[in-house]
Scaffold this active site. Structure first.
Site, mmCIF file in Angstrom:
data_model
loop_
_atom_site.group_PDB
_atom_site.id
_atom_site.type_symbol
_atom_site.label_atom_id
_atom_site.label_comp_id
_atom_site.label_asym_id
_atom_site.label_seq_id
_atom_site.Cartn_x
_atom_site.Cartn_y
_atom_site.Cartn_z
ATOM 1 C CE LYS A 275 3.904 11.574 3.768
ATOM 2 N NZ LYS A 275 2.853 12.428 3.880
ATOM 3 C CE LYS B 93 -0.880 5.590 5.518
ATOM 4 N NZ LYS B 93 -1.443 6.108 4.612
ATOM 5 C CE LYS C 194 -3.702 10.609 -0.647
ATOM 6 N NZ LYS C 194 -4.772 11.269 -0.361
HETATM 7 P P1 ATP Z 1 -0.251 8.614 1.968
HETATM 8 O O1 ATP Z 1 -0.539 7.455 2.136
HETATM 9 O O2 ATP Z 1 0.606 8.992 0.630
HETATM 10 O O3 ATP Z 1 0.616 9.244 3.050
HETATM 11 P P2 ATP Z 1 -2.823 9.087 2.918
HETATM 12 O O4 ATP Z 1 -3.743 8.186 1.820
HETATM 13 O O5 ATP Z 1 -2.348 8.437 4.146
HETATM 14 O O6 ATP Z 1 -1.386 9.460 1.796
HETATM 15 P P3 ATP Z 1 -4.706 11.126 2.965
HETATM 16 O O7 ATP Z 1 -5.180 11.246 1.601
HETATM 17 O O8 ATP Z 1 -4.634 12.590 3.582
HETATM 18 O O9 ATP Z 1 -3.313 10.510 2.906
HETATM 19 O O10 ATP Z 1 -5.615 10.277 3.874
HETATM 20 C C1 ATP Z 1 -6.791 10.434 3.927
HETATM 21 C C2 ATP Z 1 -7.552 9.614 5.393
HETATM 22 O O11 ATP Z 1 -7.341 8.212 4.626
HETATM 23 C C3 ATP Z 1 -7.019 9.720 6.450
HETATM 24 O O12 ATP Z 1 -8.076 9.646 7.494
HETATM 25 C C4 ATP Z 1 -6.153 8.623 6.662
HETATM 26 O O13 ATP Z 1 -5.930 8.138 8.280
HETATM 27 C C5 ATP Z 1 -7.201 7.634 5.981
HETATM 28 N N1 ATP Z 1 -6.099 6.423 5.485
HETATM 29 C C6 ATP Z 1 -5.063 6.623 4.690
HETATM 30 N N2 ATP Z 1 -4.294 5.438 4.561
HETATM 31 C C7 ATP Z 1 -5.140 4.579 5.178
HETATM 32 C C8 ATP Z 1 -5.166 3.232 4.978
HETATM 33 N N3 ATP Z 1 -4.083 2.464 4.473
HETATM 34 N N4 ATP Z 1 -6.108 2.444 5.801
HETATM 35 C C9 ATP Z 1 -6.961 3.001 6.266
HETATM 36 N N5 ATP Z 1 -7.399 4.350 6.213
HETATM 37 C C10 ATP Z 1 -6.175 5.243 5.661
#
Ligand code: ATP
Ligand code: LTN
Length: 334
Positions: free
Chosen positions: A114, A197, A200
């Protein structure tokens, strides 16, 4: 006292929830809720580490609470609440700061990603964010933390912190938690780039399927999803894009990947993507319908979150008092 182990997890209300969040996290929270004593949190304090438009933060916070409910979390099984409604989180976060090293936080993969090359210019919240996450978890004496693969390192840090606290303040001060990470679905990759990955905060919406995308959008995004060279539909390290699509198909349809590989042997991407599209649209439809119902009934969500915050505070305050007492704080006079 319940004999069930306790789970805690949190999701940031920081943007469009996507199928990675659903398959990697929320779906499992709902599937396993009867086995555990559950706390699920909308972590708004974490979301503000990137600037949020106030109106958007407000809307996303309620939308995320509804997404938890629409995925099947039952408010009688689960304590569902908003992080900032329980001020013990920031208090515990402050105390835990004194058990964490600067160098340790600097080495966190997510921080490095980040902050990039601009470490001197990012806000300190981004740097300190894993400590608040540790506070979230220890406040509930959580045994397990169900998360996607990207959060493993932060749960490991939480374990280190809890062990240090116990060493300094006495065994049993904090429960040392464990990450609960599924083999399948813990790392859904971007549709536009299967080496990163699904996220969001991706730069293009073609990276993800949002949980609220309509059928046409899902169709377009899956049609545009990158594939690998070679026509065969099989999983493998040399086929990151198709492996990702097979994983998504498998988890939504509840059919093992090898069965899908057999089903599509000799068939092309067109057939495979068409069926995958139907599976994703059909799987999300009931979730989306429930979400619309919940969105139309804000009083219900408010009542669930109010009760959730009360239950959460009752637990968190006992753990906070335990730590303050052992640290030598004079506890408030009653
Ligand atoms: P960003 O991608 O913007 O960093 P994020 O989606 O990782 O946001 P959170 O909304 O806090 O952040 O994640 C919520 C949950 O979803 C966490 O348990 C995270 O590990 C899971 N997660 C996030 N992205 C993935 C993915 N691509 N595949 C599987 N699990 C995910
Ligand atoms: N840091 C996590 C969100 C998060 C969390 C938590 C997850 C905050 N507090 C406690 C599990 C337990 C993320 O960015 N996905």
């Amino acid at each position: 006292m319940s004999a069930k182990p306790t789970v805690f997890s949190g999701i940031q209300p920081s943007g469009n929830l996507h199928i990675g969040n659903y398959l990697g996290a929320i779906k499992n929270f709902a599937a396993n809720q009867a086995q555990y004593h559950n706390y699920f949190c909308v972590v708004d304090h974490h979301a503000i580490t990137l600037p949020q438009e106030p109106a958007a933060l407000r809307q996303q916070t309620l939308e995320l609470a509804n997404a938890y409910l629409a995925a099947g979390l039952d408010p009688t099984e689960v304590t569902l609440f908003v992080q900032s409604h329980v001020s013990e989180h920031t208090e515990m976060g402050w105390m835990l700061n004194t058990f964490v090293y600067f160098g340790e936080l600097k080495r966190m993969t997510q921080f490095k990603e980040k902050a990039g090359k601009r470490q001197e210019e990012v806000n300190v919240g981004i740097f300190d964010y894993p400590v608040l996450m540790a506070a979230d978890i220890v406040l509930y004496d959580a045994d397990f933390v169900p998360v996607g693969e990207d959060q493993r390192q932060h749960v490991e840090l939480t374990r280190d912190i809890a062990n240090r606290v116990n060493y300094r303040l006495g065994e049993g001060t904090l429960v040392v938690p464990e990450a609960l990470i599924k083999k399948e679905g813990a790392r859904i990759m971007g549709l536009d780039d299967p080496t990163k990955k699904m996220s969001k905060s991706a730069t293009t919406p073609r990276n993800y399927i949002a949980l609220l995308d309509d059928a046409d959008t899902i169709r377009q995004k899956l049609r545009a999803a990158v594939t690998d060279s070679g026509a065969d539909i099989r999983a493998g390290e040399d086929k990151p894009a198709v492996t990702n699509l097979l994983t998504i198909y498998s988890l939504f349809a509840d059919v093992p990947v090898p069965v899908l590989e057999e089903r599509y042997a000799g068939k092309g991407y067109a057939d495979f993507k068409r069926d995958l599209t139907d599976v994703v649209i059909d799987s999300l439809a009931p979730f989306q319908a429930r979400l619309r119902e919940l969105d139309a009934n804000p009083d219900y969500t408010a009542a669930v979150l109010k009760e959730g915050a009360e239950r959460a505070r009752a637990k968190a305050s006992t753990v906070l008092t335990r730590v303050k007492g052992r640290m030598g704080y004079v506890l408030p006079f009653s």
